[in-house]
Design an enzyme around this catalytic site. Structure first.
Site, mmCIF file in Angstrom:
data_model
loop_
_atom_site.group_PDB
_atom_site.id
_atom_site.type_symbol
_atom_site.label_atom_id
_atom_site.label_comp_id
_atom_site.label_asym_id
_atom_site.label_seq_id
_atom_site.Cartn_x
_atom_site.Cartn_y
_atom_site.Cartn_z
ATOM 1 N N LEU A 12 0.836 -1.210 0.000
ATOM 2 C CA LEU A 12 0.000 0.000 0.000
ATOM 3 C C LEU A 12 0.868 1.257 0.000
ATOM 4 O O LEU A 12 0.364 2.374 -0.055
ATOM 5 C CB LEU A 12 -0.917 -0.008 1.232
ATOM 6 C CG LEU A 12 -1.977 -1.117 1.242
ATOM 7 C CD1 LEU A 12 -2.644 -1.207 2.604
ATOM 8 C CD2 LEU A 12 -3.017 -0.860 0.160
ATOM 9 N N LYS B 253 15.199 -6.690 4.355
ATOM 10 C CA LYS B 253 15.512 -5.666 5.363
ATOM 11 C C LYS B 253 16.874 -5.841 6.052
ATOM 12 O O LYS B 253 17.512 -4.861 6.419
ATOM 13 C CB LYS B 253 14.429 -5.620 6.443
ATOM 14 C CG LYS B 253 13.158 -4.935 5.995
ATOM 15 C CD LYS B 253 12.211 -4.801 7.178
ATOM 16 C CE LYS B 253 10.896 -4.197 6.740
ATOM 17 N NZ LYS B 253 9.981 -4.000 7.863
ATOM 18 N N ASP C 188 10.557 1.867 11.137
ATOM 19 C CA ASP C 188 9.522 1.007 11.739
ATOM 20 C C ASP C 188 9.367 1.324 13.228
ATOM 21 O O ASP C 188 8.254 1.475 13.735
ATOM 22 C CB ASP C 188 9.881 -0.477 11.582
ATOM 23 C CG ASP C 188 9.689 -0.955 10.155
ATOM 24 O OD1 ASP C 188 8.851 -0.378 9.433
ATOM 25 O OD2 ASP C 188 10.381 -1.907 9.757
ATOM 26 N N ALA D 208 8.964 -12.620 18.520
ATOM 27 C CA ALA D 208 10.374 -12.247 18.680
ATOM 28 C C ALA D 208 11.088 -12.196 17.336
ATOM 29 O O ALA D 208 12.290 -12.419 17.259
ATOM 30 C CB ALA D 208 11.071 -13.237 19.615
HETATM 31 P P1 ATR Z 1 8.460 -10.450 11.083
HETATM 32 O O1 ATR Z 1 9.640 -9.875 10.348
HETATM 33 O O2 ATR Z 1 7.130 -10.048 10.479
HETATM 34 O O3 ATR Z 1 8.516 -10.190 12.557
HETATM 35 P P2 ATR Z 1 9.476 -13.112 11.463
HETATM 36 O O4 ATR Z 1 10.811 -12.512 11.716
HETATM 37 O O5 ATR Z 1 9.368 -14.324 10.619
HETATM 38 O O6 ATR Z 1 8.497 -12.027 10.820
HETATM 39 O O7 ATR Z 1 8.786 -13.401 12.910
HETATM 40 C C1 ATR Z 1 7.559 -13.985 13.025
HETATM 41 C C2 ATR Z 1 7.142 -14.076 14.515
HETATM 42 O O8 ATR Z 1 5.826 -14.615 14.579
HETATM 43 C C3 ATR Z 1 8.014 -14.994 15.351
HETATM 44 O O9 ATR Z 1 8.009 -14.551 16.700
HETATM 45 C C4 ATR Z 1 7.277 -16.318 15.226
HETATM 46 O O10 ATR Z 1 7.530 -17.229 16.285
HETATM 47 P P3 ATR Z 1 8.778 -18.268 16.224
HETATM 48 O O11 ATR Z 1 9.995 -17.506 16.667
HETATM 49 O O12 ATR Z 1 8.387 -19.348 17.140
HETATM 50 O O13 ATR Z 1 8.871 -18.723 14.781
HETATM 51 C C5 ATR Z 1 5.851 -15.848 15.306
HETATM 52 N N1 ATR Z 1 4.913 -16.779 14.685
HETATM 53 C C6 ATR Z 1 4.744 -16.989 13.358
HETATM 54 N N2 ATR Z 1 3.782 -17.912 13.141
HETATM 55 C C7 ATR Z 1 3.342 -18.303 14.374
HETATM 56 C C8 ATR Z 1 2.355 -19.231 14.849
HETATM 57 N N3 ATR Z 1 1.627 -19.969 13.991
HETATM 58 N N4 ATR Z 1 2.189 -19.365 16.170
HETATM 59 C C9 ATR Z 1 2.920 -18.629 17.055
HETATM 60 N N5 ATR Z 1 3.863 -17.739 16.673
HETATM 61 C C10 ATR Z 1 4.071 -17.573 15.360
#
Ligand code: ATR
Length: 275
Positions: free
Chosen positions: A9, A59, A95, A120
């Site tokens: 967007l 990033k 961000d 995280a």
């Molecule tokens: P972003 O850059 O958007 O933060 P990312 O770095 O891939 O994306 O982080 C995704 C976050 O969402 C992580 O904290 C992930 O948990 P894990 O460290 O256990 O992977 C969390 N996450 C993604 N899918 C999830 C799910 N189905 N249930 C719980 N936590 C999830």
């Protein structure tokens, strides 16, 4: 620059802002395949682009191709905005600053507050460092994979001296920290369209009067936010972070305040039309 980037967007909000301020600029989305990132960055300079936004999955990797990275972006370890100042490409991260601005605009000042972050990953990292800079006093991190929460906590301790508490995503274990938090933030992708019934806290468990923020912005009101609102919490949609990270980038490129109302109008219009 992102991959994929077709549904972004950002062209909409920035082109509206350029139109409203009379800036002779155009914002376009470029899909850049991971193997072509260095060539794309060299192209920015060679073709005299004024700047760029960078999104998933570039990033972190983009940092090594830039001439300089601002301290806030370096500490987060991710760049979402590039400024071409003629002879060098400088990396920034809006961000975190956009997130804090969206909180302030909603009426929440993080200084002295107790914050619980769910997730995280990269988004949690930008939000956590910004909250520490904004002087929150207590930070807790809950994540599905405990090791990732610990990694983020260690990095905050190394770089800022803060010692966050770390939890798994177990709602029983989170009960106390959740009830004591002034602000609870979902940084995971849970609840994003089309899986709108997902939420990191199926049991709700919010406390009346608490602030609850969801970085997910599609839908504008996620199940997480709906439960919080019904419990009497103050809720903030991730759409405001998208807006203010864009506003901060606009200022970096043009040196002037962003026309936030114009950007907000087109952004909410586009999302409402989709839903
Ligand atoms: P972003 O850059 O958007 O933060 P990312 O770095 O891939 O994306 O982080 C995704 C976050 O969402 C992580 O904290 C992930 O948990 P894990 O460290 O256990 O992977 C969390 N996450 C993604 N899918 C999830 C799910 N189905 N249930 C719980 N936590 C999830």
């Amino acid at each position: 620059m992102g991959y994929p980037v077709e549904h972004s967007l950002s062209p909409l909000i920035h082109n509206a802002a350029f139109g409203a301020t009379g800036e002779n600029l155009l914002y376009l989305a470029f899909p850049v395949r991971p193997g072509e990132l260095s060539t794309a960055v060299a192209g920015l300079k060679a073709l005299g682009f004024k700047g760029a936004n960078v999104t998933v999955p570039h990033k972190e990797k983009i940092i090594k191709y830039l001439d300089r990275v601002e301290p806030i972006a370096a500490r987060i370890g991710a760049v979402n905005t590039i400024v071409n100042n003629g002879n060098e490409l400088v990396g920034y991260n809006t961000d975190g600053t956009g997130f804090i601005r969206s909180l302030n605009e909603a009426g929440f000042n993080p200084s002295g507050k107790n914050v619980l972050i769910l997730g995280a990953g990269g988004a949690a990292r930008a939000v956590a460092f910004a909250l520490v800079d904004a002087k929150c006093t207590k930070l807790s991190i809950a994540n599905r994979t405990l090791a990732n929460a610990m990694k983020l906590a260690d990095s905050l301790t190394d770089k800022c001296g803060l010692i966050p508490e770390v939890y798994s995503m177990d709602e029983k274990e989170l009960h106390l920290v959740l009830s004591e938090a002034d602000l609870v933030i979902n940084t995971t992708s849970l609840g994003m369209w089309p899986k709108v019934e997902d939420t990191p806290l199926p049991g709700g468990g919010f406390k009346k009067g608490q602030w609850v923020y969801d970085l997910v912005y599609n839908p504008i009101e996620t199940k997480f936010l709906k439960q919080a609102r019904e419990r009497g919490c103050y809720v903030i949609s991730g759409l405001s972070m998208l807006l203010y990270q864009g506003a901060e980038a606009f200022t970096l490129w043009t040196g002037q305040d962003a026309p936030v109302e114009v950007m907000e109008k087109v952004l909410y219009g586009a999302v409402n039309k989709k839903n």
